[in-house]
Design a protein around this motif. Structure first.
Motif, PDB file in Angstrom:
ATOM      1  N   PHE A   1     -32.238 -13.850 -14.604  1.00 15.40           N
ATOM      2  CA  PHE A   1     -33.134 -12.846 -15.177  1.00 15.40           C
ATOM      3  C   PHE A   1     -33.769 -12.065 -14.030  1.00 15.40           C
ATOM      4  N   ARG A   2     -34.267 -10.897 -14.362  1.00 22.10           N
ATOM      5  CA  ARG A   2     -35.051 -10.153 -13.382  1.00 22.10           C
ATOM      6  C   ARG A   2     -36.237  -9.508 -14.077  1.00 22.10           C
ATOM      7  N   GLN A   3     -37.292  -9.356 -13.304  1.00 24.16           N
ATOM      8  CA  GLN A   3     -38.489  -8.714 -13.833  1.00 24.16           C
ATOM      9  C   GLN A   3     -39.098  -7.835 -12.768  1.00 24.16           C
ATOM     10  N   ALA A   4     -39.247  -6.580 -13.106  1.00 27.87           N
ATOM     11  CA  ALA A   4     -39.887  -5.625 -12.213  1.00 27.87           C
ATOM     12  C   ALA A   4     -41.270  -5.303 -12.755  1.00 27.87           C
ATOM     13  N   PRO A   5     -42.195  -4.899 -11.900  1.00 23.26           N
ATOM     14  CA  PRO A   5     -43.548  -4.578 -12.364  1.00 23.26           C
ATOM     15  C   PRO A   5     -43.515  -3.532 -13.475  1.00 23.26           C
ATOM     16  N   GLY A   6     -44.223  -3.832 -14.559  1.00 23.72           N
ATOM     17  CA  GLY A   6     -44.311  -2.891 -15.662  1.00 23.72           C
ATOM     18  C   GLY A   6     -43.111  -2.864 -16.569  1.00 23.72           C
ATOM     19  N   LYS A   7     -42.131  -3.729 -16.299  1.00 18.97           N
ATOM     20  CA  LYS A   7     -40.922  -3.763 -17.127  1.00 18.97           C
ATOM     21  C   LYS A   7     -40.768  -5.130 -17.771  1.00 18.97           C
ATOM     22  N   GLU A   8     -40.018  -5.170 -18.853  1.00 17.27           N
ATOM     23  CA  GLU A   8     -39.758  -6.431 -19.527  1.00 17.27           C
ATOM     24  C   GLU A   8     -38.752  -7.261 -18.735  1.00 17.27           C
ATOM     25  N   ARG A   9     -38.849  -8.574 -18.929  1.00 13.51           N
ATOM     26  CA  ARG A   9     -37.869  -9.466 -18.332  1.00 13.51           C
ATOM     27  C   ARG A   9     -36.491  -9.159 -18.917  1.00 13.51           C
ATOM     28  N   GLU A  10     -35.503  -9.123 -18.051  1.00 14.45           N
ATOM     29  CA  GLU A  10     -34.158  -8.704 -18.455  1.00 14.45           C
ATOM     30  C   GLU A  10     -33.141  -9.760 -18.032  1.00 14.45           C
ATOM     31  N   LEU A  11     -32.295 -10.146 -18.964  1.00 14.71           N
ATOM     32  CA  LEU A  11     -31.182 -11.021 -18.611  1.00 14.71           C
ATOM     33  C   LEU A  11     -30.114 -10.170 -17.919  1.00 14.71           C
ATOM     34  N   VAL A  12     -29.821 -10.508 -16.693  1.00 18.62           N
ATOM     35  CA  VAL A  12     -28.873  -9.740 -15.893  1.00 18.62           C
ATOM     36  C   VAL A  12     -27.464 -10.291 -16.050  1.00 18.62           C
ATOM     37  N   ALA A  13     -27.343 -11.616 -15.970  1.00 20.26           N
ATOM     38  CA  ALA A  13     -26.028 -12.247 -16.053  1.00 20.26           C
ATOM     39  C   ALA A  13     -26.207 -13.693 -16.478  1.00 20.26           C
ATOM     40  N   ALA A  14     -25.188 -14.239 -17.119  1.00 17.64           N
ATOM     41  CA  ALA A  14     -25.248 -15.629 -17.549  1.00 17.64           C
ATOM     42  C   ALA A  14     -23.844 -16.203 -17.585  1.00 17.64           C
ATOM     43  N   VAL A  15     -23.783 -17.530 -17.503  1.00 15.36           N
ATOM     44  CA  VAL A  15     -22.492 -18.217 -17.524  1.00 15.36           C
ATOM     45  C   VAL A  15     -22.655 -19.517 -18.290  1.00 15.36           C
ATOM     46  N   THR A  16     -21.627 -19.864 -19.064  1.00 18.46           N
ATOM     47  CA  THR A  16     -21.678 -21.099 -19.817  1.00 18.46           C
ATOM     48  C   THR A  16     -21.478 -22.300 -18.894  1.00 18.46           C
ATOM     49  N   TRP A  17     -21.659 -23.481 -19.442  1.00 16.16           N
ATOM     50  CA  TRP A  17     -21.577 -24.704 -18.635  1.00 16.16           C
ATOM     51  C   TRP A  17     -20.212 -24.861 -17.982  1.00 16.16           C
ATOM     52  N   SER A  18     -19.155 -24.381 -18.640  1.00 18.44           N
ATOM     53  CA  SER A  18     -17.788 -24.559 -18.148  1.00 18.44           C
ATOM     54  C   SER A  18     -17.246 -23.329 -17.443  1.00 18.44           C
ATOM     55  N   SER A  19     -18.084 -22.304 -17.284  1.00 18.88           N
ATOM     56  CA  SER A  19     -17.641 -21.012 -16.738  1.00 18.88           C
ATOM     57  C   SER A  19     -16.626 -20.330 -17.641  1.00 18.88           C
ATOM     58  N   GLY A  20     -16.541 -20.771 -18.899  1.00 19.43           N
ATOM     59  CA  GLY A  20     -15.573 -20.181 -19.807  1.00 19.43           C
ATOM     60  C   GLY A  20     -15.963 -18.819 -20.315  1.00 19.43           C
ATOM     61  N   SER A  21     -17.231 -18.506 -20.216  1.00 17.59           N
ATOM     62  CA  SER A  21     -17.708 -17.219 -20.716  1.00 17.59           C
ATOM     63  C   SER A  21     -18.855 -16.743 -19.860  1.00 17.59           C
ATOM     64  N   THR A  22     -18.891 -15.440 -19.639  1.00 13.25           N
ATOM     65  CA  THR A  22     -19.974 -14.844 -18.873  1.00 13.25           C
ATOM     66  C   THR A  22     -20.536 -13.649 -19.627  1.00 13.25           C
ATOM     67  N   PHE A  23     -21.749 -13.309 -19.261  1.00 14.87           N
ATOM     68  CA  PHE A  23     -22.433 -12.142 -19.829  1.00 14.87           C
ATOM     69  C   PHE A  23     -22.981 -11.307 -18.690  1.00 14.87           C
ATOM     70  N   TYR A  24     -22.938  -9.984 -18.868  1.00 17.26           N
ATOM     71  CA  TYR A  24     -23.556  -9.066 -17.921  1.00 17.26           C
ATOM     72  C   TYR A  24     -24.295  -7.984 -18.691  1.00 17.26           C
TER      73      TYR A  24
END
Length: 123
Positions: free
Chosen positions: A37-60
């Motif tokens: 996740f990332r958070q900049a001043p004055g902005k909402e927390r944003e999910l930038v990237a994620a990966v499942t436990w097995s690396s079978g799926s990712t999100f950007y």
């Protein structure tokens, strides 16, 4: 219990690259999905990237697709975020988080959080 420690942030010029690392304690790391996740001043927390436990799926997030890559090394209990072609708008505190098995787009569904590492991109 999982403890997360991020490293690798810093100051970089626009167009540059950084690689963030998130080291996890505990023997159950391989069963957790990981998110950056990332958070900049004055902005909402944003999910930038994620990966499942097995690396079978990712999100950007759309804002980083084609520039950022998430990966994990379960043998080292570490998840990485390779950030290329950085832009000033990428400036934020980057925090890794963990939840069981599959990632979520909702920050409140993550059980464990690190303290974060600051990324600053100058123009």
């Amino acid at each position: 219990q999982v403890q997360l420690v991020e490293t690798g942030g810093g100051l970089v010029q626009a167009g540059g690259s950084l690689r963030l690392s998130c080291a996890a304690s505990g023997r159950t790391f391989s069963t957790f999905a990981m998110g950056w996740f990332r958070q900049a001043p004055g902005k909402e927390r944003e999910l930038v990237a994620a990966v499942t436990w097995s690396s079978g799926s990712t999100f950007y997030a759309d804002s980083v697709k084609g520039r950022f890559t998430i990966s994990r090394d379960n043998a080292k209990n570490t998840v990485y975020l390779q950030m290329n072609s950085l832009k000033p708008e990428d400036t934020a505190l980057y925090v890794c988080a963990a939840r069981p098995r599959y990632y979520s787009l909702n920050y409140y569904e993550y059980s464990y959080w690190g303290q974060g590492t600051q990324v600053t991109v100058s123009s």
